[in-house]
Motif scaffolding. Structure first.
Motif, PDB file in Angstrom:
ATOM      1  N   LYS A   3       0.835  -1.207   0.000  1.00  0.00           N
ATOM      2  CA  LYS A   3       0.000   0.000   0.000  1.00  0.00           C
ATOM      3  C   LYS A   3       0.868   1.255   0.000  1.00  0.00           C
ATOM      4  O   LYS A   3       0.508   2.269  -0.602  1.00  0.00           O
ATOM      5  CB  LYS A   3      -0.933  -0.001   1.218  1.00  0.00           C
ATOM      6  CG  LYS A   3      -2.081  -0.982   1.109  1.00  0.00           C
ATOM      7  CD  LYS A   3      -2.981  -0.915   2.340  1.00  0.00           C
ATOM      8  CE  LYS A   3      -4.117  -1.927   2.241  1.00  0.00           C
ATOM      9  NZ  LYS A   3      -4.980  -1.902   3.459  1.00  0.00           N
ATOM     10  N   TYR A   4       2.009   1.175   0.703  1.00  0.00           N
ATOM     11  CA  TYR A   4       2.932   2.311   0.664  1.00  0.00           C
ATOM     12  C   TYR A   4       3.448   2.520  -0.756  1.00  0.00           C
ATOM     13  O   TYR A   4       3.633   3.661  -1.201  1.00  0.00           O
ATOM     14  CB  TYR A   4       4.100   2.090   1.624  1.00  0.00           C
ATOM     15  CG  TYR A   4       3.778   2.393   3.067  1.00  0.00           C
ATOM     16  CD1 TYR A   4       3.944   3.661   3.590  1.00  0.00           C
ATOM     17  CD2 TYR A   4       3.294   1.396   3.908  1.00  0.00           C
ATOM     18  CE1 TYR A   4       3.644   3.948   4.913  1.00  0.00           C
ATOM     19  CE2 TYR A   4       2.990   1.665   5.236  1.00  0.00           C
ATOM     20  CZ  TYR A   4       3.170   2.940   5.734  1.00  0.00           C
ATOM     21  OH  TYR A   4       2.860   3.207   7.047  1.00  0.00           O
ATOM     22  N   ASN A  12       1.092   4.382  -3.025  1.00  0.00           N
ATOM     23  CA  ASN A  12       1.055   5.843  -2.859  1.00  0.00           C
ATOM     24  C   ASN A  12       1.888   6.546  -3.928  1.00  0.00           C
ATOM     25  O   ASN A  12       1.796   7.767  -4.081  1.00  0.00           O
ATOM     26  CB  ASN A  12       1.564   6.234  -1.471  1.00  0.00           C
ATOM     27  CG  ASN A  12       0.635   5.778  -0.362  1.00  0.00           C
ATOM     28  OD1 ASN A  12      -0.558   5.565  -0.595  1.00  0.00           O
ATOM     29  ND2 ASN A  12       1.158   5.598   0.828  1.00  0.00           N
ATOM     30  N   HIS A  13       2.704   5.771  -4.632  1.00  0.00           N
ATOM     31  CA  HIS A  13       3.556   6.326  -5.698  1.00  0.00           C
ATOM     32  C   HIS A  13       3.297   5.508  -6.967  1.00  0.00           C
ATOM     33  O   HIS A  13       4.186   4.848  -7.500  1.00  0.00           O
ATOM     34  CB  HIS A  13       5.024   6.276  -5.285  1.00  0.00           C
ATOM     35  CG  HIS A  13       5.279   6.846  -3.912  1.00  0.00           C
ATOM     36  ND1 HIS A  13       5.375   8.199  -3.676  1.00  0.00           N
ATOM     37  CD2 HIS A  13       5.412   6.243  -2.703  1.00  0.00           C
ATOM     38  CE1 HIS A  13       5.578   8.406  -2.385  1.00  0.00           C
ATOM     39  NE2 HIS A  13       5.606   7.240  -1.784  1.00  0.00           N
ATOM     40  N   LYS A  14       2.052   5.562  -7.444  1.00  0.00           N
ATOM     41  CA  LYS A  14       1.610   4.697  -8.534  1.00  0.00           C
ATOM     42  C   LYS A  14       2.389   4.948  -9.817  1.00  0.00           C
ATOM     43  O   LYS A  14       2.674   4.010 -10.570  1.00  0.00           O
ATOM     44  CB  LYS A  14       0.118   4.900  -8.771  1.00  0.00           C
ATOM     45  CG  LYS A  14      -0.757   4.395  -7.628  1.00  0.00           C
ATOM     46  CD  LYS A  14      -2.218   4.629  -7.924  1.00  0.00           C
ATOM     47  CE  LYS A  14      -3.088   4.159  -6.761  1.00  0.00           C
ATOM     48  NZ  LYS A  14      -4.534   4.438  -6.994  1.00  0.00           N
ATOM     49  N   VAL A  18       9.258   5.485  -0.492  1.00  0.00           N
ATOM     50  CA  VAL A  18       8.511   4.696   0.491  1.00  0.00           C
ATOM     51  C   VAL A  18       9.192   4.755   1.854  1.00  0.00           C
ATOM     52  O   VAL A  18       8.531   4.944   2.884  1.00  0.00           O
ATOM     53  CB  VAL A  18       8.362   3.237   0.015  1.00  0.00           C
ATOM     54  CG1 VAL A  18       7.869   2.351   1.152  1.00  0.00           C
ATOM     55  CG2 VAL A  18       7.398   3.156  -1.150  1.00  0.00           C
ATOM     56  N   GLU A  37       8.786   8.049   3.578  1.00  0.00           N
ATOM     57  CA  GLU A  37       7.430   8.124   4.135  1.00  0.00           C
ATOM     58  C   GLU A  37       7.299   7.280   5.400  1.00  0.00           C
ATOM     59  O   GLU A  37       6.720   7.724   6.406  1.00  0.00           O
ATOM     60  CB  GLU A  37       6.440   7.649   3.070  1.00  0.00           C
ATOM     61  CG  GLU A  37       4.983   7.768   3.465  1.00  0.00           C
ATOM     62  CD  GLU A  37       4.051   7.285   2.368  1.00  0.00           C
ATOM     63  OE1 GLU A  37       2.862   7.069   2.657  1.00  0.00           O
ATOM     64  OE2 GLU A  37       4.519   7.114   1.219  1.00  0.00           O
TER      65      GLU A  37
END
Length: 580
Positions: free
Chosen positions: A11-12, A15-17, A91, A94
């Protein structure tokens, strides 16, 4: 393996698709180009070499395409690696920021239950292990899975019968995967826990290195470190043994069995279906089949280490943060009332029992008693670090839980017996996160705590860099600087927890003069072992084993036999010699 941890980590990444999609597309293209090389070789062998038919233009074209495919696959793989590195950096930034922010919001109980070294290990080494997961393992694993799928499709297109022989071994490989993960993950968890204990031990030992040298305790601490290291080595050896049994040797055995099965299958097939180019391409794909399988197995150990590390990071992130409190703001000097308050850090070991104590606005109250009588615990409860097990604490008829925690901390300031000095300038040490006042206010506060001569002696004044071990500061000056920091808060209640216990007489007298200036303007709660410091208190509360034994003025308590008289006797200070 804990699948929820993997999904949470992914999921992290989501956040940077954009980066994730780019890396995945590059990976797919690189894998696709890599699959073309054996096919081109088969065409060259079967359509040109086998029939002795050479057309220069066609051969040059095939050669150019072949070289282009190899170069293109490697270039795409290179850029794909860069994309995954960029993804891992974002990632981890973050995750590290989230863990640090969360850590600052944890209740004090967490830090009493976990060593600082262990917490730091979770935010550094464990987070770094997660970086390795995104930087190398995820990209490599996806590439290997795609390669296996592409190889199987290619082999099916070449020869279904031979391909099915290879596919029949896939469940065996999966069984080895599952067995290795089942036995290895608990080991990796224990290794991570033991590493955290070692880091915590090292951190605490280095903080007390002077004490170790004074008592010549180095050999004992070295032995304790060696014992912890031996435990870690034993766990690592068990993991290496497991890898030696289930990884390379097992894979090589399966590879030999698969080759034997293929050779037997070749003998049962018509010779007209076994063109030399086809066989060459098939075995080239087979080599590509074994390589990702071996990589997937060997990366299991790294994956399990990363998952074990991620579990520890998420344990930190999932720990309940401190309550934000209620909606009331504390912006004045309140009446403080402890009513039948009982508290225990550990269940069944009470620290306070049925405490009844009232502190009027602007009152100077001293808490005295032997070590472990609950004096500092009262301060911890008043700051909202802990909640009473029974009874309640009121501020102006409102429960303390009804006040906003941030406002409560600003209104009630604690000056601890262990001064905290950051590695920063004098100005930053005074302000922390306060709104920057003008320098005149800082100079005024420093003069108030009698540090103006010290400030004048500094080479860069308020911009001089200091830290906890700075030669520019004595212990007394550190404590006075912390006192100045508390005054800048404009708090309505100031708690001094043994703030003068280790000070020289001059610094102690300076603090006493500051207390005299503040008296009546703010509520003062002074926790002291030195009874000489609290003679002039409006009220003295005497505690023993968490029970309030006596309270009153010094003169009244001296006249009555009881706990206060016993404390005076144990301090070897006759009443007539006690000074403020």
């Amino acid at each position: 393996m804990n699948t929820s941890v993997i999904l949470r980590l992914l999921k992290y990444g989501l956040n940077h698709k954009a980066i994730l999609v780019q890396a995945s597309l590059l990976l797919l293209l690189a894998t696709g180009l890599d699959m073309l090389a054996p096919w081109l070789t088969m065409i060259y062998i079967d359509q040109f070499v086998a029939v002795d038919h050479y057309q220069v233009n066609t051969l040059v074209g095939i050669a150019v395409i072949y070289i282009g495919v190899i170069i293109g696959a490697n270039l795409l793989s290179y850029f794909q690696s860069l994309s995954y590195f960029d993804l891992s950096a974002k990632v981890i930034a973050e995750l590290r920021q989230a863990s640090f922010q969360h850590c600052l919001k944890l209740p004090m109980a967490y830090f009493h239950q976990h060593s600082n070294g262990e917490t730091i290990n979770r935010m550094t080494q464990d987070v770094e292990a997660v970086r390795h997961l995104f930087k190398n393992i995820i990209g490599r694993t996806i590439r290997d899975i795609f390669t296996v799928i592409a190889v199987i499709i290619s082999m099916l297109l070449l020869n279904v019968q031979l391909a099915l022989v290879c596919i029949a071994f896939i469940p065996v490989f999966i069984a080895v995967f599952v067995a290795y993960r089942h036995f290895s993950l608990p080991l990796h968890r224990k290794i991570k826990q033991q590493s955290a204990k070692i880091n915590g031990f090292l951190n605490e030992s280095l903080q007390q290195v002077l004490l170790l040298q004074v008592f010549n305790a180095q050999p004992r601490f070295i032995k304790r470190l060696n014992d912890k290291a031996q435990t870690n080595i034993a766990l690592s050896q068990r993991n290496v043994t497991l890898e030696a049994l289930l990884l390379r040797p097992m894979l090589e055995l399966l590879a030999i069995l698969m080759m034997a099965a293929l050779i037997l299958s070749l003998g049962a097939m018509p010779s007209n279906l076994l063109a030399f180019g086809l066989l060459f391409a098939f075995f080239a794909y087979l080599a590509r089949f074994f390589e990702p399988i071996i990589n997937l197995m060997q990366s299991q150990g790294e994956l399990l280490q990363a998952v074990a590390a991620a579990e520890r990071v998420f344990q930190l992130l999932d720990h309940d943060i401190e309550s934000s409190g209620g909606s009331l703001q504390l912006n004045h000097c309140p009446t403080i009332c402890f009513h039948q308050v009982s508290f225990a850090y550990v269940q069944g070991e009470p620290v306070l029992s049925n405490l009844d104590l009232t502190i009027a606005p602007g009152e100077f109250v001293a808490l005295v008693g032997p070590t472990g009588s609950g004096k500092s615990t009262i301060a911890q409860l008043l700051k909202g670090y802990y909640q009473a097990n029974s009874g309640h604490i009121q501020l102006d008829q409102h429960l303390i839980s009804h006040y906003q925690t941030d406002g409560l901390r600003k209104a009630i300031t604690l000056v601890d017996q262990k001064p905290f000095i950051m590695q920063a300038s004098v100005r930053q040490n005074l302000l922390l996160d306060l709104v920057h006042p003008d320098d005149a206010q800082l100079h005024h506060v420093l003069a108030q705590v009698e540090l103006a001569p010290w400030l004048a002696s500094l080479p860069q004044g308020l911009d001089t860099s200091i830290d906890n071990n700075s030669p520019l500061l004595t212990l007394g000056q550190k404590q006075l600087l912390c006192f100045a920091r508390a005054l800048l808060q404009n708090s309505s209640v100031i708690i001094l927890d043994e703030a003068s216990a280790s000070l020289d007489p001059a610094s102690e007298q300076a603090i006493q003069r500051v207390i005299a200036q503040l008296r009546g303007k703010v509520s003062l709660l002074v926790i002291a072992h030195k009874l000489s410091n609290i003679k002039m208190a409006d009220k003295i509360a005497v505690l023993q084993q968490g029970v309030l034994m006596q309270q009153g003025k010094h003169a009244d308590l001296v006249k009555n036999k009881g706990a206060y008289q016993q404390l005076l006797a144990s301090n070897d200070s006759p009443p007539s010699n006690i000074v403020a």
